[in-house]
Motif scaffolding. Structure first.
Motif, PDB file in Angstrom:
ATOM      1  N   ASN A 187       0.823  -1.205   0.000  1.00 26.25           N
ATOM      2  CA  ASN A 187       0.000   0.000   0.000  1.00 26.25           C
ATOM      3  C   ASN A 187       0.863   1.263   0.000  1.00 26.25           C
ATOM      4  N   ARG A 188       1.915   1.260   0.795  1.00 23.31           N
ATOM      5  CA  ARG A 188       2.782   2.430   0.833  1.00 23.31           C
ATOM      6  C   ARG A 188       3.552   2.584  -0.474  1.00 23.31           C
ATOM      7  N   PHE A 189       3.892   1.471  -1.113  1.00 23.66           N
ATOM      8  CA  PHE A 189       4.596   1.510  -2.397  1.00 23.66           C
ATOM      9  C   PHE A 189       3.723   2.146  -3.471  1.00 23.66           C
ATOM     10  N   LYS A 190       2.460   1.760  -3.534  1.00 23.22           N
ATOM     11  CA  LYS A 190       1.539   2.344  -4.509  1.00 23.22           C
ATOM     12  C   LYS A 190       1.343   3.826  -4.246  1.00 23.22           C
ATOM     13  N   ASP A 191       1.242   4.189  -2.960  1.00 20.97           N
ATOM     14  CA  ASP A 191       1.012   5.594  -2.608  1.00 20.97           C
ATOM     15  C   ASP A 191       2.219   6.456  -2.993  1.00 20.97           C
ATOM     16  N   LEU A 192       3.419   5.983  -2.673  1.00 23.90           N
ATOM     17  CA  LEU A 192       4.627   6.756  -3.001  1.00 23.90           C
ATOM     18  C   LEU A 192       4.836   6.847  -4.508  1.00 23.90           C
ATOM     19  N   LYS A 193       4.577   5.753  -5.220  1.00 21.00           N
ATOM     20  CA  LYS A 193       4.766   5.743  -6.666  1.00 21.00           C
ATOM     21  C   LYS A 193       3.839   6.742  -7.347  1.00 21.00           C
ATOM     22  N   ALA A 194       2.586   6.808  -6.857  1.00 20.36           N
ATOM     23  CA  ALA A 194       1.618   7.743  -7.443  1.00 20.36           C
ATOM     24  C   ALA A 194       2.024   9.186  -7.178  1.00 20.36           C
ATOM     25  N   LYS A 195       2.463   9.501  -5.957  1.00 23.02           N
ATOM     26  CA  LYS A 195       2.826  10.865  -5.605  1.00 23.02           C
ATOM     27  C   LYS A 195       4.092  11.312  -6.320  1.00 23.02           C
ATOM     28  N   LEU A 196       5.057  10.394  -6.463  1.00 19.26           N
ATOM     29  CA  LEU A 196       6.297  10.754  -7.147  1.00 19.26           C
ATOM     30  C   LEU A 196       6.080  10.953  -8.639  1.00 19.26           C
ATOM     31  N   GLU A 197       5.149  10.187  -9.221  1.00 23.65           N
ATOM     32  CA  GLU A 197       4.870  10.354 -10.640  1.00 23.65           C
ATOM     33  C   GLU A 197       4.143  11.665 -10.925  1.00 23.65           C
TER      34      GLU A 197
END
Length: 302
Positions: free
Chosen positions: A290-300
């Motif tokens: 869940n944290r991986f998806k959240d960080l990936k979305a925000k960084l993109e």
């Protein structure tokens, strides 16, 4: 032979030069040889051996500490039945010393407060080696436990749970990377009981606990998972970017650190699964995903 001289009036006449022999303890007139005094007060430094484990001599004993029930200031009558010269004591004197030794032991633990502190701090000494606690953390833990005892927070609760909560609070306050899971594993107490006692200490003692440093979490997880130095440094750089962009606000430090390490492992081609890192961090695989998806979305988005 060490001598000291001084000018004092002597019985032989006017002021004469008196010589002090520090070895024999005599004060002698340099003219007539009259011994003015045969007992001189010792003015030199006292060097003694305070325990059998120490090889060198010291001028003082162990320092006072809050981690002892008596703060290290109590008297102790030794078990050796010998006098200062090393001779055996007479039977009558030996019986008196034994009686004094018994009352000395009873006087140190005659109240419930002292018995509770003795039990708690003996347990604290055992946990020092298991958790690798520093002396500063030991002193802080003892201080918090004494404050909790003064406010009667220990009454009706487990001594071990209050002590474990004090250890966790001290580690958080002094920046030591000890998680609640580490403390629970070392003390063999459920995390729920330690969490409950920890909340009581924070509220009643008004403890200002700082947030855990994600950088220390990264170092701890990376060392436990045996990751390379390149992966660790990449994770630290990524964490600095997240902190600068305020993306890390409100996130669990250990879960965020595990996620950043997993991302660095993927970037460096290091074969570490989510389960491997989650086990070392003490979080679940779902948290990392869940944290991986959240960080990936925000960084993109940026």
């Amino acid at each position: 032979m060490v001598m000291q001289s001084s000018t004092i009036s002597c019985m032989c006449g006017k002021d004469q030069q008196l010589v002090t022999d520090l070895e024999s303890g005599e004060i002698v007139c340099s003219k007539c040889g009259l011994v003015s005094s045969d007992r001189v007060q010792e003015s030199r430094a006292e060097w003694r051996i305070f325990n059998s484990e120490s090889n060198g001599r010291s001028r003082v004993g162990s320092p006072s500490s809050l981690a002892y029930h008596d703060m290290g200031l109590a008297t102790v009558i030794g078990k050796e039945n010998r006098d200062s010269s090393g001779h055996q004591l007479e039977p009558s004197m030996n019986a008196s010393i034994q009686r004094l030794r018994t009352w000395d032991f009873r006087s140190q633990a005659h109240s419930p407060t002292k018995r509770n502190l003795m039990h708690a701090f003996s347990e604290l000494g055992r946990l020092k080696d298991k958790l690798g606690l520093s002396d500063a953390i030991m002193e802080k833990t003892a201080y918090l436990y004494r404050k909790a005892h003064e406010k009667h927070l220990v009454r009706g609760r487990s001594t071990s749970s209050i002590l474990a909560a004090a250890i966790y609070a001290s580690c958080r306050e002094l920046g030591a990377s000890r998680t609640l899971k580490d403390v629970a594993k070392a003390t063999d107490i459920k995390r729920k009981a330690i969490s409950r006692s920890y909340r009581i200490l924070v509220l009643e003692l008004d403890i200002k606990v700082p947030l855990a440093d994600p950088m220390k979490c990264i170092a701890k997880i990376a060392n436990s998972a045996k990751l390379t130095e390149k992966t660790k440094r990449m994770a630290m750089d990524t964490m600095n970017d997240l902190i600068g962009k305020e993306i890390s606000a409100g996130k669990l430090p250990m879960g965020l650190a595990a996620t950043v390490l997993y991302m660095s492992c993927l970037a460096n081609g290091e074969s570490k699964t989510q389960k491997d890192i989650a086990d070392m961090a003490g979080v679940t695989e779902v948290t990392i995903r869940n944290r991986f998806k959240d960080l990936k979305a925000k960084l993109e988005l940026e």
